[in-house]
Design a protein around this motif. Structure first.
Motif, PDB file in Angstrom:
ATOM      1  N   ARG A 126       0.836  -1.179   0.000  1.00 44.32           N
ATOM      2  CA  ARG A 126       0.000   0.000   0.000  1.00 44.32           C
ATOM      3  C   ARG A 126       0.883   1.246   0.000  1.00 44.32           C
TER       4      ARG A 126
ATOM      5  N   GLU B  12      -7.914  -0.528  -9.129  1.00 47.63           N
ATOM      6  CA  GLU B  12      -7.789  -0.892  -7.717  1.00 47.63           C
ATOM      7  C   GLU B  12      -6.313  -0.930  -7.300  1.00 47.63           C
ATOM      8  N   ALA B  13      -5.509  -1.612  -8.109  1.00 48.73           N
ATOM      9  CA  ALA B  13      -4.084  -1.748  -7.803  1.00 48.73           C
ATOM     10  C   ALA B  13      -3.366  -0.408  -7.907  1.00 48.73           C
ATOM     11  N   PHE B  16      -4.275   1.639  -4.890  1.00 54.64           N
ATOM     12  CA  PHE B  16      -3.687   1.001  -3.712  1.00 54.64           C
ATOM     13  C   PHE B  16      -2.201   1.318  -3.579  1.00 54.64           C
ATOM     14  N   ALA B  17      -1.494   1.226  -4.706  1.00 56.82           N
ATOM     15  CA  ALA B  17      -0.036   1.342  -4.650  1.00 56.82           C
ATOM     16  C   ALA B  17       0.449   2.785  -4.646  1.00 56.82           C
TER      17      ALA B  17
ATOM     18  N   TYR C  48     -10.196 -11.513  -1.715  1.00 54.25           N
ATOM     19  CA  TYR C  48      -9.268 -10.714  -2.509  1.00 54.25           C
ATOM     20  C   TYR C  48      -8.589 -11.521  -3.627  1.00 54.25           C
ATOM     21  N   VAL C  53      -5.694  -6.350  -5.888  1.00 55.67           N
ATOM     22  CA  VAL C  53      -4.909  -6.355  -4.657  1.00 55.67           C
ATOM     23  C   VAL C  53      -5.168  -7.690  -3.988  1.00 55.67           C
ATOM     24  N   PHE C  64      -1.358  -6.832   2.281  1.00 53.75           N
ATOM     25  CA  PHE C  64      -1.956  -6.696   0.964  1.00 53.75           C
ATOM     26  C   PHE C  64      -0.873  -6.227   0.010  1.00 53.75           C
ATOM     27  N   ARG C  65      -0.921  -6.751  -1.206  1.00 53.08           N
ATOM     28  CA  ARG C  65      -0.023  -6.229  -2.225  1.00 53.08           C
ATOM     29  C   ARG C  65      -0.705  -6.419  -3.578  1.00 53.08           C
ATOM     30  N   THR C  66      -0.226  -5.663  -4.525  1.00 55.16           N
ATOM     31  CA  THR C  66      -0.863  -5.705  -5.840  1.00 55.16           C
ATOM     32  C   THR C  66      -0.641  -7.069  -6.480  1.00 55.16           C
TER      33      THR C  66
END
Lengths: 253, 190, 190
Positions: A126, B12-13, B16-17, C48, C53, C64-66
């Motif tokens: 994140r 979404e990714a 998120f990142a 998920y 993600v 959480f990660r992509t």
């Protein structure tokens, strides 16, 4: 050797003599388990001597390896009864093959590691984490003993001050009531309230408490029906006498 | 995977990142299909509605935020052991034995002015609290100990404070009214 | 909202907010119901899966990660890190598979002296660190990989190192029987 010209140019690309041997072994295009250590040693030595002819500088560890390979070669080609404490030519060759396999394994492992999805490169955490707010909460280490000890210490230290407290020089309502108690049966006639002040000149604060307490006590006596009060005008003198027995039933607020 | 689902995943990714809220211009460009962005964002918002993490518009861009109602649950309390100063321990003891007691009375008993923050510290530790005011000039706050105080020191009630009877018998716990310049009386318990 | 849904939300928010892998001990404690954690994590993982993600276990914690398949679409977002030299990659592999390992052992395996700065580079990347010393003459420093290494390469633990089982089976993770070219003795494993 056909590859030698190319190898000369590439020397600086090798990560040391073992890496170079490994590259030469790969040139044999066979399983590392099946390579001919002897052929490999020949290739290496040929390559080094080619460089020497060209008067190119060769790092010391490449030369050490060349010397060792020459020794290995002699042991492999001219088998002689080994002394007890020395490994045979085959054992030495086997050890070298093992080293090559190990380096090969590590090189492959490195490549496999690098080909994984890498954090911050292929996959991402994140980007804007709020974080978890950490609220420090102090926890004090005090025992009951500490508490009592501190109290005792404090009292000891402050003790002198506590003992030298001046007694209050005030005339209380209780004092006034006690005084009236003794006199009440003996006041048939109106008597001015101030006449009950027996004390003189003990300070303004005391005089004021005397006046206030005597008045309050007299009001209390009237309330319970034991005395009567009379005042003829505002701010005029106040008179008190004992209540008449017949008036005992009267209620006053 | 359908084109729309893939678009959803990408946006979404991306959000998120990203290290900052992402504007719709950037998102549309990265998506390669700016016209679809509105619908993608709407679907993502719905997907995350009611979840522990929400998609929100912040500072002109889109970002994920943890759900506001979880804020308390997300805070971590870390215990930090501290030593209490002698003055604080003594002040606590005075309050325990003489409660309810005013600040002036504490100072009187200890024979020294209360340092800044000593009461605050005890208050923060959850051991003392103000309860009512003395009915005397200035109506000073009265301090008492709390349940937390009893719990910390393993006491069921204040009467269990060791030695309290003996101390009282010795007259050490009677706060005698001091004759003060203006002659005020210390008031009664409230 | 049901208790389970609320548990899901809380764990989701906790992992989201942390921004780094959270251990199950921490999560269980914060959830207040450690027994339920496994099921909650399983449900979240499912929720998920297939999304942009993902919830994954990294370096012993949950984060959480992509999704890896979005790497290309996302990479533009970030600066491509400097390409590691072959020496650095190999050195990292040797440390990862043979840890704890001394500098001399790394050089022995690679058959070449470690260039200046190779270890520094890995250290700076946060992938390796010294931990303790070998109990042998000179008491050389021992090198190990870090949690950052595991996280960076998407590993939960060292047992997940690619091919580690095969290498062990082939006896290639034993430093002991290494006969050195120049005939020196290698140090003993501690």
């Amino acid at each position: 050797m056909s590859e030698s010209a190319e190898l000369v140019l590439d020397l600086d690309g090798y990560e040391g003599p073992i890496d170079m041997l490994l590259s030469l072994a790969r040139e044999q295009k066979v399983d590392l388990a099946k390579i001919s250590i002897l052929a490999l040693a020949d290739q290496y030595l040929a390559f080094i001597s080619a460089r020497r002819r060209l008067r190119l500088e060769i790092a010391a560890d490449y030369l050490v390896m060349a010397a060792w390979l020459a020794y290995l070669k002699s042991r492999l080609l001219l088998p002689e009864p080994p002394r007890d404490d020395e490994p045979s030519g085959e054992e030495l060759a086997e050890a070298l093959a093992q080293r090559l396999k190990l380096l090969e394994a590590m090189q492959q492992a490195g490549l496999r590691l690098m080909s994984r999805p890498r954090l911050g490169h292929d996959v991402f955490l994140r980007g804007l984490p709020e974080g978890v707010a950490v609220v420090p909460r102090p926890v004090y280490e005090v025992s009951l003993y500490d508490l009592l000890h501190a109290y005792g210490e404090g009292r000891r230290r402050a003790g002198a001050q506590i003992l030298t407290i001046e007694p209050p020089s005030l005339f209380s309502m209780d004092d006034a009531l006690k005084r009236f108690e003794r006199l009440l049966g003996h006041i048939p006639e109106w008597r001015e309230l101030t006449s009950f002040f027996l004390e003189e000149g003990t300070g303004e604060l005391f005089r004021r408490s005397l006046l206030a307490s005597t008045l309050a006590a007299s009001l209390e006596l009237v309330r319970i029906g034991r005395a009567e009060l009379r005042q003829e005008r505002t701010f005029g003198p106040i008179y008190l006498r004992s209540a008449l027995p017949a008036a005992g039933e009267r209620e006053e607020g | 995977m359908s084109g729309r689902a893939q678009q959803l995943r990408l946006v979404e990714a991306l959000i998120f990142a990203a290290g900052e809220p992402l504007g719709e211009d950037v998102l549309g460009e990265r998506l390669g299909d700016p016209a679809a962005l509105g619908e993608v964002l709407r679907e993502l918002c719905e997907l995350y509605a009611g979840r522990g993490v929400n998609l929100v518009r912040l500072a002109g861009g889109w970002t994920f935020r943890t759900a506001p109602d979880l804020a308390t649950a997300l805070r971590v309390e870390r215990q930090v052991p501290r030593k209490l100063s002698r003055a604080a321990v003594e002040t606590l003891a005075v309050i325990a034995y003489h409660q309810p007691v005013t600040r002036a009375e504490i100072e009187e008993i200890r024979g020294v002015a209360l340092g800044k923050g000593t009461l605050d510290l005890l208050l923060e530790a959850g051991w003392v609290r103000p309860r009512g005011r003395r009915d005397s000039p200035g109506r000073p706050l009265l301090w008492v100990t709390t349940e937390g105080f009893l719990a910390h020191f393993g006491l069921d009630s204040l009467t269990e404070l060791p030695g309290v009877d003996e101390l009282r018998a010795a007259g050490l716990l009677e706060l005698q009214p001091l004759a003060r310049a203006a002659g005020e009386e210390s008031g009664s318990e409230g």
